[in-house]
Design a protein around this motif. Sequence first.
Motif, PDB file in Angstrom:
ATOM      1  N   THR A   5      -1.796   7.572   7.658  1.00  0.00           N
ATOM      2  CA  THR A   5      -2.385   6.314   8.131  1.00  0.00           C
ATOM      3  C   THR A   5      -3.294   6.526   9.332  1.00  0.00           C
ATOM      4  O   THR A   5      -3.096   7.442  10.136  1.00  0.00           O
TER       5      THR A   5
ATOM      6  N   VAL B 239       0.843  -1.196   0.000  1.00  0.00           N
ATOM      7  CA  VAL B 239       0.000   0.000   0.000  1.00  0.00           C
ATOM      8  C   VAL B 239       0.878   1.246   0.000  1.00  0.00           C
ATOM      9  O   VAL B 239       0.647   2.205  -0.760  1.00  0.00           O
TER      10      VAL B 239
ATOM     11  N   TYR C 244      -4.353   5.820   4.192  1.00  0.00           N
ATOM     12  CA  TYR C 244      -4.426   4.384   4.385  1.00  0.00           C
ATOM     13  C   TYR C 244      -5.090   4.101   5.727  1.00  0.00           C
ATOM     14  O   TYR C 244      -4.550   4.442   6.777  1.00  0.00           O
TER      15      TYR C 244
END
Length: 286
Positions: free
Chosen positions: A112, A77, A87
């Motif tokens: 993230t 990713v 993410y």
Amino acid sequence: MRIGFIGLGIMGSPMAANLLKAGHVVTGYDVSPQRVDQLAELGGKGVASAVEAVAGAEIVITMLPDSPQVEEVAPLVIEYGRPKLLYVDMSTIKPETSRWVARKAAEAGVRTLDAPVSGGERGAIDATLSIMVGGAAEDVEAAGPVLRTLGTTVVHVGPAGAGQTVKAANQLVVGGIYGLVSEAIVLLEASGVDPGAGLDVLAGGLAGSRILELKRHTMVKREFNPGFRIDLHHKDMGIAVAAAREAGVSLPLTGQVAQLVAAARAQGHGSLDHSALLKVIERLNA
């Protein structure tokens, strides 16, 4: 939004379906081609690899079984995601793994969040999940519209890894309640009291809980079709015990529940719903 979704299992499939219903463009991947095909039938785009799911996505969501799978997929990713990709890992994993992912992602300019969920398969289908989110406040805000499509309770609980710590706390409470409801059923039946009627009363009083609301009837009937498997709860209790050790605290009841869940798995009930903890309590009294 263009969303890459990796992990289309019991939880991931209905979550991806709800994103499609909300008008998002969802590209999905799973190790099971059948699940990928099911997403395509709903109007999503099924692909043959995680890398393809990431390509061109504004947000990537992973819903994977455990830390090793996240450790395998997260670098892909991060490497193949677009600049400033968001993410969101919604798996239930070790807090230390989420912190590792956040560090690796930050080095590559990827944002993230760790956002594990509670609510089981029913919550995923109904989009009523409770989502506990760790990460930067601005990233939580950016992901808010997507997360609120999946759940009714979305709470920013702290920095990277905090979501997983809250999920560990959630799972120890859930496991403990299942154990006590199981003991209540065994007590009621051994005393000649209708457990259905008894639990109806408990559900309406101070002992009431979401578990009693959703599971008391199936537990009394010994119906343990998996909404959340014993195998997964066993993994989660291991995370809770490890988190307690890392924090330097003693959680004796958590340790006991972890052993009961481990016993359920050892007795061959790993594929059953976690309410099958009742089978362990029954065996203790056989």
